[in-house]
Design a protein around this motif. Sequence first.
Motif, PDB file in Angstrom:
ATOM      1  N   ASN A 263      44.172  35.423  46.825  1.00 54.85           N
ATOM      2  CA  ASN A 263      44.783  36.480  46.030  1.00 54.85           C
ATOM      3  C   ASN A 263      44.794  36.041  44.561  1.00 54.85           C
ATOM      4  O   ASN A 263      45.611  35.228  44.148  1.00 54.85           O
ATOM      5  CB  ASN A 263      46.203  36.745  46.532  1.00 54.85           C
ATOM      6  CG  ASN A 263      46.868  37.886  45.794  1.00 54.85           C
ATOM      7  OD1 ASN A 263      46.585  38.151  44.636  1.00 54.85           O
ATOM      8  ND2 ASN A 263      47.760  38.578  46.497  1.00 54.85           N
TER       9      ASN A 263
ATOM     10  N   SER B 176      47.529  39.372  53.863  1.00 57.70           N
ATOM     11  CA  SER B 176      47.690  40.826  53.890  1.00 57.70           C
ATOM     12  C   SER B 176      49.154  41.233  54.038  1.00 57.70           C
ATOM     13  O   SER B 176      49.545  42.293  53.569  1.00 57.70           O
ATOM     14  CB  SER B 176      46.876  41.433  55.040  1.00 57.70           C
ATOM     15  OG  SER B 176      45.517  41.116  54.903  1.00 57.70           O
TER      16      SER B 176
ATOM     17  N   GLN C  39      39.880  43.282  51.164  1.00 57.55           N
ATOM     18  CA  GLN C  39      40.155  43.984  49.914  1.00 57.55           C
ATOM     19  C   GLN C  39      40.564  45.432  50.184  1.00 57.55           C
ATOM     20  O   GLN C  39      41.397  45.985  49.479  1.00 57.55           O
ATOM     21  CB  GLN C  39      38.918  43.938  48.994  1.00 57.55           C
ATOM     22  CG  GLN C  39      39.175  44.468  47.602  1.00 57.55           C
ATOM     23  CD  GLN C  39      40.196  43.642  46.818  1.00 57.55           C
ATOM     24  OE1 GLN C  39      39.902  42.532  46.358  1.00 57.55           O
ATOM     25  NE2 GLN C  39      41.415  44.135  46.675  1.00 57.55           N
TER      26      GLN C  39
ATOM     27  N   ASN D 139      44.304  45.365  50.665  1.00 60.16           N
ATOM     28  CA  ASN D 139      45.144  44.605  49.736  1.00 60.16           C
ATOM     29  C   ASN D 139      45.055  45.190  48.337  1.00 60.16           C
ATOM     30  O   ASN D 139      43.957  45.428  47.832  1.00 60.16           O
ATOM     31  CB  ASN D 139      44.709  43.133  49.712  1.00 60.16           C
ATOM     32  CG  ASN D 139      45.364  42.343  50.823  1.00 60.16           C
ATOM     33  OD1 ASN D 139      46.529  41.949  50.735  1.00 60.16           O
ATOM     34  ND2 ASN D 139      44.625  42.140  51.913  1.00 60.16           N
ATOM     35  N   LYS D 140      46.214  45.409  47.727  1.00 53.63           N
ATOM     36  CA  LYS D 140      46.230  46.020  46.388  1.00 53.63           C
ATOM     37  C   LYS D 140      45.760  45.028  45.344  1.00 53.63           C
ATOM     38  O   LYS D 140      45.032  45.368  44.420  1.00 53.63           O
ATOM     39  CB  LYS D 140      47.640  46.499  46.053  1.00 53.63           C
ATOM     40  CG  LYS D 140      48.050  47.731  46.829  1.00 53.63           C
ATOM     41  CD  LYS D 140      49.224  48.426  46.139  1.00 53.63           C
ATOM     42  CE  LYS D 140      49.859  49.445  47.066  1.00 53.63           C
ATOM     43  NZ  LYS D 140      50.806  48.795  48.012  1.00 53.63           N
ATOM     44  N   ASP D 141      46.195  43.757  45.476  1.00 50.61           N
ATOM     45  CA  ASP D 141      45.803  42.751  44.493  1.00 50.61           C
ATOM     46  C   ASP D 141      44.314  42.441  44.608  1.00 50.61           C
ATOM     47  O   ASP D 141      43.726  42.566  45.674  1.00 50.61           O
ATOM     48  CB  ASP D 141      46.593  41.457  44.734  1.00 50.61           C
ATOM     49  CG  ASP D 141      48.064  41.622  44.391  1.00 50.61           C
ATOM     50  OD1 ASP D 141      48.381  42.571  43.651  1.00 50.61           O
ATOM     51  OD2 ASP D 141      48.882  40.820  44.877  1.00 50.61           O
ATOM     52  N   LYS D 142      43.761  42.005  43.458  1.00 48.48           N
ATOM     53  CA  LYS D 142      42.357  41.628  43.487  1.00 48.48           C
ATOM     54  C   LYS D 142      42.195  40.326  44.280  1.00 48.48           C
ATOM     55  O   LYS D 142      42.948  39.379  44.086  1.00 48.48           O
ATOM     56  CB  LYS D 142      41.873  41.420  42.051  1.00 48.48           C
ATOM     57  CG  LYS D 142      40.396  41.113  41.940  1.00 48.48           C
ATOM     58  CD  LYS D 142      40.043  40.941  40.468  1.00 48.48           C
ATOM     59  CE  LYS D 142      38.782  40.146  40.199  1.00 48.48           C
ATOM     60  NZ  LYS D 142      37.795  40.020  41.243  1.00 48.48           N
TER      61      LYS D 142
END
Lengths: 428, 318
Positions: free
Chosen positions: A152, A262, A280, A283-286
């Motif tokens: 993350n 996650s 991805q 998951n909102k974060d890059k």
Amino acid sequence: MTLRMTRRNVLAGGAAVLSYSMLASSALSQEKRLRVLWWGSQSRADRTNKVNQLFQSENPGVAINGEFLGWTDYWPRLATQVAGRNAPDIIQMDYRYIVEYARRGALAPLNDYLGSVLKVEDFDKVQIEGGSVDGKLYGVSLGANSAAMMVNVVAFEEAGVELPTSSTTWEDMARIGAEITKAGKRKGFYGLADGSGVEPLFENWLRQRGKALFTAEGKIAYDANDAAEWFAMWAAMREAKACVPPDIQALDQFNIETSPLSLGKAATSYAHSNQLVGYQAINKDKLTMRTHPLIGKDAKPGHYRKPSMFFSVSAQTKDPEFGAKYINFFVKDPKAAAILGVERGVPESAAVREALAPTLDELGRAALEYVSGLGALAGDLPPPPPSGAGEAELALRSVAEQVGFGQLDAKQGGETLVNEATQILSRG
Amino acid sequence: MAAVQDSAIAVGAGAKGRPAARGRLADLWTKHGAGYMFLLPWLVGFFGLTLGPAVASLYLSFTNFDLIRSPEWVGAANYVRIATADPKFAASLQVTFLYVVLSVPFKLGFALLVAILLDRGVRGLTVYRAIFYLPSLLGGSVAIAVLWRQLFAGDGLINSLLAQFGIEGPSWISHPDYSIWTLVVLSVWQFGSPMIIFLAGLRQIPTDMYEAASLDGASKFRQFYKITLPLLTPVIFFNAVVQTIEAFKAFTPAFIISGGTGGPINSTLFYTLYLYQEAFGNFRMGYASALAWILVLIIGLFTAFSFLTSRYWVHYDD
């Protein structure tokens, strides 16, 4: 109001029904039906169904029935269908199970179609061997992947910690993990997922030590000391709060959705390179991925390029040649490749890879670069896991939990694991 | 109308008057055929889906069968391994016994309590009955087990509530010390079906007994202890036997909550879950069949034991 039915009506109606059913049956007899079964997420299903439609439109009179399940439900379903003489024509097969299914006569050998229907000459030789059992080809690799650490990026940035690189050691990683936890930017958030029960990660670590999970003869290829050191390393991580506590890690059902990454519990997770796309997606974060840490500064990494999954043709299918044709379309057709991307791993065909590269999005390129970038770093493909390997994986998980919850110390954990795994493998 | 009836009788009489020229079998068919036709769906189900597979599994329990190759006869080897060399069998049996011993009494106690409260003439009784019964209908379903997972997870509703009181709860479902309890609570929550039966039982107790008792000055508690409980023992016995069998067979909640692993550390490895793992995870159908027959034996013994002891505590009022 009454409905009157004359004799003539009835006759005409009957004739209509009769002619219709004849039409339908002749249409049926022309139609080739192919049942395809695979495991995976919804995004994989969408891609696969699109390719199936494409295949149908290019082969009039062919109907493809696709069906998909999650990994854990997939194997019981497949086994029952095979036992009930109702196997799907095309079976998605895993490296772990191909030997069992092939030796038990459930799969059709594809050697007769090589070069004619199945044009896989530009495949990596190793990957063709990976799909072969006792010298015969039973599975065509749908892509290559490799074990990888999902990271993350946002969580690392928040904590002001640098992302790991290909020369990061486990020692570094323990420090990094503890720093992220200590930064405390998120509630109940830890640096690393607890990888002590994750078999591919354990395997990677063993390979760096020149060991392996299994020998070619189907025995275990590490000893109690190796395992004890492994558990001790993770015990130290838990102690230092570098990784999540055991009751958080136990939520992980070893799929993308329930991994600590996650669930928003940790900044890393241990997975395979083709899964970055799936990770991805939820998951909102890059996210990005990295190779696994090294056991020491000068250690050689334990990675290898693995056939992510195969397509096999069932031995029960009526037309194995047609099955081979479908598989060939799946792995060689440029339009199909554009739809599939690298979600099942990096395509094995060099031509497809070249055609695909410019069309990929950032995630796809990352996966492609990761696997091809392993290059010289990647070691040999280990022999296919023996039967009982699935059970041995559960044993690793269980012993890791016992150490995690403090029921065993690391040394006892090592001995228990070796004993259990040996017993399981001897039973087969 | 009368004419129609008359003619129907006439037709019937004509049929009866005909000499019995047809065979005995055909005669039986005319007499009972309709009955058997109505029974047919059940008969097909019983022989095709219950008895047939049961006999097959008994045979398979003496074989090695991996679902793909044909079964290979191994005699009693599966049973020998269960008895002598399978720590997971012992572990799963222990978890299951613990679950039975915890969940059945709690569930029955709670069901009885609610039944007594409802029996005291609550307004809108039917609505409450329906609402309380609902969890039993939903209980076996995957959706409820998934919901349970959410409630008891580390940051689930339960821990949010505890946090209000400054308590930091663990992840209940994934801690080996607590996971079995979440399953017990789930089971108790599904108290609806024994509750309905208790309610029916309570309704059977003649009210004049209570009236007489209160005239004699017996307290409510004494009335419950001396009248309600003894007269309810047949119903308690029935519920106990049924719920014990149900508890032995529990599968779905543990399967969902542990993701099929029975973890953490085998703490939710119910017997049926282990059986499923052996059958469909490790493709040992023969061994799993043997496990299934052991379970039949255990449930049978338990039920027989209940019936034997019942004569000492179950009172049939006659």
